[in-house]
Design an enzyme around this catalytic site. Structure first.
Site, PDB file in Angstrom:
ATOM      1  N   HIS A 105       1.251  -0.830  -0.189  1.00 33.76           N
ATOM      2  CA  HIS A 105       0.391  -0.161   0.038  1.00 33.76           C
ATOM      3  C   HIS A 105       1.078   1.375  -0.400  1.00 33.76           C
ATOM      4  O   HIS A 105       0.442   1.958  -0.472  1.00 33.76           O
ATOM      5  CB  HIS A 105      -1.105   0.192   1.108  1.00 33.76           C
ATOM      6  CG  HIS A 105      -2.298   1.313   1.514  1.00 33.76           C
ATOM      7  ND1 HIS A 105      -2.830   1.657   0.204  1.00 33.76           N
ATOM      8  CD2 HIS A 105      -1.585   2.074   2.140  1.00 33.76           C
ATOM      9  CE1 HIS A 105      -3.485   2.470   0.581  1.00 33.76           C
ATOM     10  NE2 HIS A 105      -3.214   2.615   1.694  1.00 33.76           N
ATOM     11  N   GLU A 157       2.370  -0.680   7.626  1.00 33.99           N
ATOM     12  CA  GLU A 157       2.263  -1.314   7.323  1.00 33.99           C
ATOM     13  C   GLU A 157       3.615  -2.847   7.074  1.00 33.99           C
ATOM     14  O   GLU A 157       3.338  -3.784   7.355  1.00 33.99           O
ATOM     15  CB  GLU A 157       2.030  -1.163   5.257  1.00 33.99           C
ATOM     16  CG  GLU A 157       1.689  -2.412   4.353  1.00 33.99           C
ATOM     17  CD  GLU A 157       2.335  -1.789   2.941  1.00 33.99           C
ATOM     18  OE1 GLU A 157       1.477  -2.314   2.459  1.00 33.99           O
ATOM     19  OE2 GLU A 157       1.815  -0.762   3.393  1.00 33.99           O
ATOM     20  N   LYS A 186       2.654   3.612  -6.092  1.00 32.29           N
ATOM     21  CA  LYS A 186       2.444   4.878  -5.359  1.00 32.29           C
ATOM     22  C   LYS A 186       3.087   5.810  -6.048  1.00 32.29           C
ATOM     23  O   LYS A 186       3.139   7.282  -6.360  1.00 32.29           O
ATOM     24  CB  LYS A 186       1.897   4.986  -4.161  1.00 32.29           C
ATOM     25  CG  LYS A 186       0.697   4.027  -4.198  1.00 32.29           C
ATOM     26  CD  LYS A 186      -0.069   4.025  -2.415  1.00 32.29           C
ATOM     27  CE  LYS A 186      -1.589   3.379  -2.554  1.00 32.29           C
ATOM     28  NZ  LYS A 186      -1.398   2.415  -2.725  1.00 32.29           N
TER      29      LYS A 186
END
Length: 413
Positions: A302, A313, A334
């Site tokens: 993520h 995470e 990302k």
């Protein structure tokens, strides 16, 4: 008996490209989709953040004018990516009552809602468009895709913040197992690069403020990370049972092996700092896949580039995989495409599908000085995963404590 669920079509419109192949090519090349916002409102409201990752190809370049006028941008991106995915799957000619749509968003028709409010204040109620509510409702994208493809089995909408479209894929897996449809288009979309969201996320210290170097702003795992970069766009996967795909001679990219959905029940915006809910979601996805932690060869994290989120995470992954997590290639994409909020999970699932198919972990960009508190193996160039069978997980976590994980396996016939 558990059915094998396969991916037979992909489509995307993202900050890196107007199609799935273009997005993948740009990702492997280490490109960034970030740019300064060249809009009057970026300076008008004295926003602390004046950049984002807008979709590289505007919907008006792809859709008919009547479609752009009747759909919020979030639904426009959904329609573009769904059409690409459907065509990529061969536009199968099957009973329409056996085609389902499982589409998601985190926020929905924000532009429509706020434009209508501006119209009401400035011009009066009679000038508010009659299509305002159908355009702003969160299920508008799912409905648009369903009507465009005449998909009549169902049109469901998952709204779980930034975990939304990963949850949609997990739900699609379950619904194919249960026989609710023969083919499901699963995905997610978001278009919220708007002054109100930029201002709000900035107020909670969630966005990077590197206005002077936007392409360097999204820095997953870097010691100097200071927040995420907002992105927009959509991604769609066409899913069906292996038996159904083989019967119609479809090409197969990969298998969706399982999914896991949990809740932190911890805080409305902050993740559980120990990552306990996230870890349970990983275990659930692997259990549904009939796999163990030792089978996992790749992780799409993520990794939003926020100081707190990236560490939480890591703790979740450490709890699941133990010290072996430091050997598994982890991609934090990302950094390149930004955070598409409710659409990000579908995009990262699509990227993970291509990763296991090509046996290539995509690079993480802007990782100049890795945080010593997150000692993961994070390739900064395309990394070969090896010739054998691959099993990857892709993680998504959202405000409200929503956790969703999907396990994706290479198709070995």
């Amino acid at each position: 008996m558990t059915k094998r669920i396969v991916v037979t079509g992909i489509g995307a419109s993202t900050p890196l490209g107007g199609t799935a192949p273009d997005t993948w090519t740009a990702l492997l090349a280490g490109e960034s989709g970030a740019n300064s916002l060249d809009y009057e409102w970026a300076s008008m409201y004295d926003l602390p953040v004046t950049f984002a990752m807008e979709a590289k190809v505007r919907p008006s370049e792809v859709l008919e004018r009547v479609e752009t006028k009747r759909l919020d941008p979030s639904s426009q991106f959904a329609l573009i990516s769904a059409r690409e995915a459907w065509a990529d799957a061969g536009a199968p000619d099957i009973d329409k009552t056996r085609i389902g749509v499982e589409y998601s968003t985190g926020i929905g028709g924000l532009w429509t809602l706020l434009d209508a409010w501006d119209t009401l204040r400035e011009k009066g109620s009679r000038r508010v468009l009659p299509m305002t509510v159908p355009m702003l409702m969160p299920n508008a994208a799912s409905a648009a895709v369903s009507m465009d493809l005449d998909a009549r089995a169902f049109a469901r909408t998952d709204v779980s913040a930034c975990a939304s479209s990963t949850e949609a894929i997990a739900n699609a897996y379950d619904h194919l197992q249960q026989g609710y449809a023969d083919i499901i288009l699963a995905g997610g979309t978001e278009s919220c690069v708007h002054p109100i969201t930029l201002a709000s996320f900035s107020s909670m210290q969630a966005l990077s403020r590197r206005n002077d170097e936007p392409t360097k702003a999204s820095r997953p795992y870097d010691r100097d990370r200071d927040g995420f970069v907002m992105g927009e766009g959509a991604a769609t996967l066409v899913l069906e049972t292996l038996e159904h795909a083989q019967a119609r001679g479809a090409k197969i990219y990969a298998e969706i092996a399982g999914g896991g959905v949990t809740s932190d029940s911890y805080h409305i915006t902050a993740p559980d700092p120990e990552g306990r809910g996230a870890a349970r979601a990983v275990f659930a996805a692997l259990a549904q896949a009939g796999a163990t932690v030792d089978d996992v060869t790749h992780i799409n994290a993520h990794a939003t580039s926020t100081p707190v989120g990236d560490i939480a995470e890591y703790k979740a992954l450490l709890a699941v995989f133990g010290d072996r997590v430091h050997e598994i290639p982890v991609s934090a994409t990302k950094g390149a495409h930004g955070h598409l909020l409710g659409g990000t999970g579908a995009l990262e699932a699509l990227i993970t599908v291509l990763a296991v198919q090509s046996r290539t972990a995509p690079p993480t960009i802007n990782l100049d000085n890795q945080d010593p508190e997150i000692p993961l193996f994070v390739p900064t160039a395309p990394h070969a995963l090896g010739d054998g069978p691959q099993l990857a997980i892709t993680n998504s976590f959202g405000f409200g404590g929503h956790n969703a994980v999907v396990a994706i396996r290479s198709y070995e016939g």
